[in-house]
Design a protein around this motif. Sequence first.
Motif, PDB file in Angstrom:
ATOM      1  N   ALA A 154       0.819  -1.222   0.000  1.00 19.16           N
ATOM      2  CA  ALA A 154       0.000   0.000   0.000  1.00 19.16           C
ATOM      3  C   ALA A 154       0.850   1.270   0.000  1.00 19.16           C
ATOM      4  O   ALA A 154       0.485   2.278  -0.624  1.00 19.16           O
ATOM      5  CB  ALA A 154      -0.929  -0.002   1.206  1.00 19.16           C
ATOM      6  N   ASP A 155       1.976   1.225   0.689  1.00 18.16           N
ATOM      7  CA  ASP A 155       2.837   2.416   0.715  1.00 18.16           C
ATOM      8  C   ASP A 155       3.424   2.671  -0.675  1.00 18.16           C
ATOM      9  O   ASP A 155       3.547   3.815  -1.111  1.00 18.16           O
ATOM     10  CB  ASP A 155       3.962   2.239   1.737  1.00 18.16           C
ATOM     11  N   THR A 156       3.779   1.578  -1.341  1.00 22.93           N
ATOM     12  CA  THR A 156       4.319   1.697  -2.702  1.00 22.93           C
ATOM     13  C   THR A 156       3.275   2.341  -3.617  1.00 22.93           C
ATOM     14  O   THR A 156       3.574   3.254  -4.397  1.00 22.93           O
ATOM     15  CB  THR A 156       4.678   0.285  -3.249  1.00 22.93           C
ATOM     16  N   VAL A 172       1.997   8.925   5.452  1.00 18.62           N
ATOM     17  CA  VAL A 172       1.973   7.471   5.599  1.00 18.62           C
ATOM     18  C   VAL A 172       1.741   7.166   7.074  1.00 18.62           C
ATOM     19  O   VAL A 172       2.504   7.615   7.932  1.00 18.62           O
ATOM     20  CB  VAL A 172       3.321   6.868   5.149  1.00 18.62           C
ATOM     21  N   LEU A 173       0.683   6.428   7.346  1.00 22.38           N
ATOM     22  CA  LEU A 173       0.402   6.068   8.742  1.00 22.38           C
ATOM     23  C   LEU A 173       0.950   4.672   9.015  1.00 22.38           C
ATOM     24  O   LEU A 173       0.826   3.780   8.187  1.00 22.38           O
ATOM     25  CB  LEU A 173      -1.102   6.073   9.004  1.00 22.38           C
ATOM     26  N   THR A 174       1.549   4.497  10.184  1.00 19.42           N
ATOM     27  CA  THR A 174       2.106   3.188  10.516  1.00 19.42           C
ATOM     28  C   THR A 174       1.908   2.870  11.996  1.00 19.42           C
ATOM     29  O   THR A 174       1.141   3.556  12.677  1.00 19.42           O
ATOM     30  CB  THR A 174       3.592   3.132  10.090  1.00 19.42           C
ATOM     31  N   ASP A 175       2.569   1.825  12.473  1.00 17.50           N
ATOM     32  CA  ASP A 175       2.359   1.386  13.852  1.00 17.50           C
ATOM     33  C   ASP A 175       3.590   1.608  14.722  1.00 17.50           C
ATOM     34  O   ASP A 175       3.798   0.927  15.713  1.00 17.50           O
ATOM     35  CB  ASP A 175       1.942  -0.102  13.874  1.00 17.50           C
ATOM     36  N   VAL A 176       4.424   2.553  14.324  1.00 20.78           N
ATOM     37  CA  VAL A 176       5.569   2.981  15.143  1.00 20.78           C
ATOM     38  C   VAL A 176       5.602   4.507  15.076  1.00 20.78           C
ATOM     39  O   VAL A 176       4.958   5.106  14.210  1.00 20.78           O
ATOM     40  CB  VAL A 176       6.912   2.384  14.615  1.00 20.78           C
ATOM     41  N   PRO A 177       6.359   5.155  15.997  1.00 20.32           N
ATOM     42  CA  PRO A 177       6.318   6.628  16.028  1.00 20.32           C
ATOM     43  C   PRO A 177       6.948   7.305  14.810  1.00 20.32           C
ATOM     44  O   PRO A 177       6.805   8.504  14.622  1.00 20.32           O
ATOM     45  CB  PRO A 177       7.116   6.979  17.297  1.00 20.32           C
ATOM     46  N   GLY A 178       7.654   6.546  14.009  1.00 20.71           N
ATOM     47  CA  GLY A 178       8.316   7.138  12.840  1.00 20.71           C
ATOM     48  C   GLY A 178       9.450   6.211  12.435  1.00 20.71           C
ATOM     49  O   GLY A 178       9.482   5.043  12.837  1.00 20.71           O
ATOM     50  N   LEU A 179      10.384   6.735  11.663  1.00 16.85           N
ATOM     51  CA  LEU A 179      11.543   5.932  11.259  1.00 16.85           C
ATOM     52  C   LEU A 179      12.556   5.929  12.406  1.00 16.85           C
ATOM     53  O   LEU A 179      13.018   6.990  12.832  1.00 16.85           O
ATOM     54  CB  LEU A 179      12.180   6.553  10.001  1.00 16.85           C
ATOM     55  N   TYR A 180      12.859   4.738  12.922  1.00 14.68           N
ATOM     56  CA  TYR A 180      13.895   4.647  13.966  1.00 14.68           C
ATOM     57  C   TYR A 180      15.257   4.754  13.304  1.00 14.68           C
ATOM     58  O   TYR A 180      15.506   4.118  12.267  1.00 14.68           O
ATOM     59  CB  TYR A 180      13.813   3.309  14.700  1.00 14.68           C
ATOM     60  N   ALA A 181      16.137   5.537  13.968  1.00 13.15           N
ATOM     61  CA  ALA A 181      17.459   5.781  13.378  1.00 13.15           C
ATOM     62  C   ALA A 181      18.283   4.501  13.345  1.00 13.15           C
ATOM     63  O   ALA A 181      19.021   4.257  12.402  1.00 13.15           O
ATOM     64  CB  ALA A 181      18.176   6.853  14.182  1.00 13.15           C
ATOM     65  N   ASP A 182      18.154   3.685  14.370  1.00 13.02           N
ATOM     66  CA  ASP A 182      19.050   2.533  14.462  1.00 13.02           C
ATOM     67  C   ASP A 182      18.263   1.350  15.043  1.00 13.02           C
ATOM     68  O   ASP A 182      18.596   0.845  16.111  1.00 13.02           O
ATOM     69  CB  ASP A 182      20.236   2.922  15.365  1.00 13.02           C
ATOM     70  N   TRP A 183      17.236   0.953  14.357  1.00 13.64           N
ATOM     71  CA  TRP A 183      16.355  -0.106  14.847  1.00 13.64           C
ATOM     72  C   TRP A 183      16.992  -1.461  14.547  1.00 13.64           C
ATOM     73  O   TRP A 183      17.591  -1.615  13.484  1.00 13.64           O
ATOM     74  CB  TRP A 183      15.002   0.004  14.146  1.00 13.64           C
ATOM     75  N   PRO A 184      16.934  -2.490  15.408  1.00  9.04           N
ATOM     76  CA  PRO A 184      16.254  -2.526  16.702  1.00  9.04           C
ATOM     77  C   PRO A 184      17.105  -2.081  17.890  1.00  9.04           C
ATOM     78  O   PRO A 184      16.650  -2.135  19.031  1.00  9.04           O
ATOM     79  CB  PRO A 184      15.888  -4.010  16.829  1.00  9.04           C
ATOM     80  N   GLY A 204      19.484  -0.686   4.466  1.00 15.26           N
ATOM     81  CA  GLY A 204      19.609  -1.183   5.845  1.00 15.26           C
ATOM     82  C   GLY A 204      18.271  -1.309   6.555  1.00 15.26           C
ATOM     83  O   GLY A 204      18.228  -1.740   7.713  1.00 15.26           O
ATOM     84  N   LEU A 205      17.183  -0.939   5.918  1.00 17.20           N
ATOM     85  CA  LEU A 205      15.897  -0.962   6.619  1.00 17.20           C
ATOM     86  C   LEU A 205      15.261  -2.344   6.546  1.00 17.20           C
ATOM     87  O   LEU A 205      15.254  -2.971   5.485  1.00 17.20           O
ATOM     88  CB  LEU A 205      14.943   0.075   6.029  1.00 17.20           C
ATOM     89  N   ALA A 206      14.693  -2.758   7.689  1.00 17.32           N
ATOM     90  CA  ALA A 206      14.129  -4.106   7.750  1.00 17.32           C
ATOM     91  C   ALA A 206      12.619  -4.062   7.580  1.00 17.32           C
ATOM     92  O   ALA A 206      11.980  -3.023   7.773  1.00 17.32           O
ATOM     93  CB  ALA A 206      14.466  -4.721   9.114  1.00 17.32           C
ATOM     94  N   GLY A 207      12.063  -5.180   7.231  1.00 13.94           N
ATOM     95  CA  GLY A 207      10.607  -5.390   7.222  1.00 13.94           C
ATOM     96  C   GLY A 207       9.863  -4.346   6.423  1.00 13.94           C
ATOM     97  O   GLY A 207      10.324  -3.862   5.390  1.00 13.94           O
ATOM     98  N   GLY A 208       8.688  -3.997   6.957  1.00 14.93           N
ATOM     99  CA  GLY A 208       7.790  -3.098   6.238  1.00 14.93           C
ATOM    100  C   GLY A 208       8.313  -1.681   6.115  1.00 14.93           C
ATOM    101  O   GLY A 208       7.775  -0.880   5.349  1.00 14.93           O
ATOM    102  N   MET A 209       9.340  -1.331   6.908  1.00 16.06           N
ATOM    103  CA  MET A 209       9.870   0.045   6.818  1.00 16.06           C
ATOM    104  C   MET A 209      10.552   0.280   5.469  1.00 16.06           C
ATOM    105  O   MET A 209      10.628   1.412   5.005  1.00 16.06           O
ATOM    106  CB  MET A 209      10.885   0.293   7.929  1.00 16.06           C
ATOM    107  N   GLY A 210      11.044  -0.805   4.865  1.00 14.32           N
ATOM    108  CA  GLY A 210      11.721  -0.676   3.566  1.00 14.32           C
ATOM    109  C   GLY A 210      10.777  -0.109   2.514  1.00 14.32           C
ATOM    110  O   GLY A 210      10.991   1.007   2.014  1.00 14.32           O
ATOM    111  N   PRO A 211       9.682  -0.836   2.185  1.00 17.46           N
ATOM    112  CA  PRO A 211       8.742  -0.305   1.189  1.00 17.46           C
ATOM    113  C   PRO A 211       8.162   1.058   1.579  1.00 17.46           C
ATOM    114  O   PRO A 211       7.929   1.921   0.730  1.00 17.46           O
ATOM    115  CB  PRO A 211       7.629  -1.360   1.139  1.00 17.46           C
ATOM    116  N   LYS A 212       7.984   1.271   2.874  1.00 19.57           N
ATOM    117  CA  LYS A 212       7.383   2.538   3.316  1.00 19.57           C
ATOM    118  C   LYS A 212       8.310   3.721   3.003  1.00 19.57           C
ATOM    119  O   LYS A 212       7.891   4.715   2.418  1.00 19.57           O
ATOM    120  CB  LYS A 212       7.159   2.437   4.832  1.00 19.57           C
ATOM    121  N   MET A 213       9.566   3.589   3.391  1.00 20.61           N
ATOM    122  CA  MET A 213      10.492   4.704   3.185  1.00 20.61           C
ATOM    123  C   MET A 213      10.848   4.847   1.703  1.00 20.61           C
ATOM    124  O   MET A 213      11.079   5.954   1.218  1.00 20.61           O
ATOM    125  CB  MET A 213      11.755   4.531   4.050  1.00 20.61           C
TER     126      MET A 213
END
Length: 292
Positions: A154-156, A172-184, A204-213
């Motif tokens: 959906a983000d794509t 873009v609405l998600t389930d975290v406060p935003g992009l974490y600088a150094d997650w996890p 370097g982004l994992a999971g759903g944050m990749g397509p979102k960003m």
Amino acid sequence: MTDDTLRRAFAQDVLTLYRAGVRPVVVHGGGPQIAAHLDRLGLKSDFLDGLRVTTPETMEVVRMVLSGKVQKDLVGLLNEHGPHAVGLSGEDGHTLTAVKRYAQVAGESVDIGLVGDVARVDTAVVRLLLEGGHIPVVSSVGRGEDGQVYNVNADTAAGALAAALGTRVLVVLTDVPGLYADWPASERVVDRIGAAELERALPGLAGGMGPKMEACLRAVRGGVGVARVLDGRAPHALLDGLVGGAGSGTTVVPDPTASVPTVASVTPVASVVPVPSASVARAAAPAPAPVV
Ligand SMILES: Nc1ncnc2c1ncn2[C@@H]1O[C@H](COP(=O)(O)OP(=O)(O)O)[C@@H](O)[C@H]1O
Ligand SMILES: CC(=O)N[C@@H](CCC(=O)OP(=O)(O)O)C(=O)O
């Protein structure tokens, strides 16, 4: 979008923006709803590189749940007090033309079935709806020119549509406060990031944050003024983030123009930065502002 209170608050925010003269376009996903339905049918679903491995059987469920349920529920909420919203799938009117997308895993391309990227956007139907005073609500399903229907993240879909429409803002609405600088390792949220820096961070982004960003990057590189990633778990995240909440979530801004500006090029074009957001609501914008 799985919590009724949050869904209603979101719909109210979209309507508030709409009544204030903004022309919102909603693009929705529904990963949890797809998962629940697959589960009910006893079907397994895996994710690779933030994307759902999509067999033809899974695709039937994705299409049915997104276009037949999640979209209709949202349209219903937006239409409680008037015939504002109209749902369409990315398949309709060639809105989203998709091509097969492979997951990238440890440098290898992996076949994940009927997952699509957006190759082309036809904005004609969305523009018709906007011109008619409607709120388009678009499901992230794409039509392939090979006769297949593709499951598009959906983000794509939102990033591609925002760029094609030339919107001012992508939210873009998600389930975290935003992009974490150094997650996890840490949950420090990046307040603001430029396109070039985001491009470097993407691998370097994992999971759903990749397509979102990646979607935010595509949007700002495609001419969208600014992209914001907001925490959708907070009621009214959309309105608070746009109008009141300077500082919440992550803001993605376009690259500064590379060349030394000449008088002619000083005219502001795409380098608009954080929308002083009261003006989003005031905008009565000639360009529509999409909302995801
Ligand atoms: N750098 C990061 N910053 C924030 N979240 C991250 C990051 N890397 C991975 N994630 C994960 O990505 C998730 C958001 O992606 P996803 O679940 O696909 O969201 P959505 O359902 O909103 O599309 C977060 O819940 C978090 O677990
Ligand atoms: C390819 C791919 O992963 N498609 C997503 C489409 C829905 C979506 O993106 O929903 P969320 O926004 O809730 O994550 C999926 O099948 O879950």
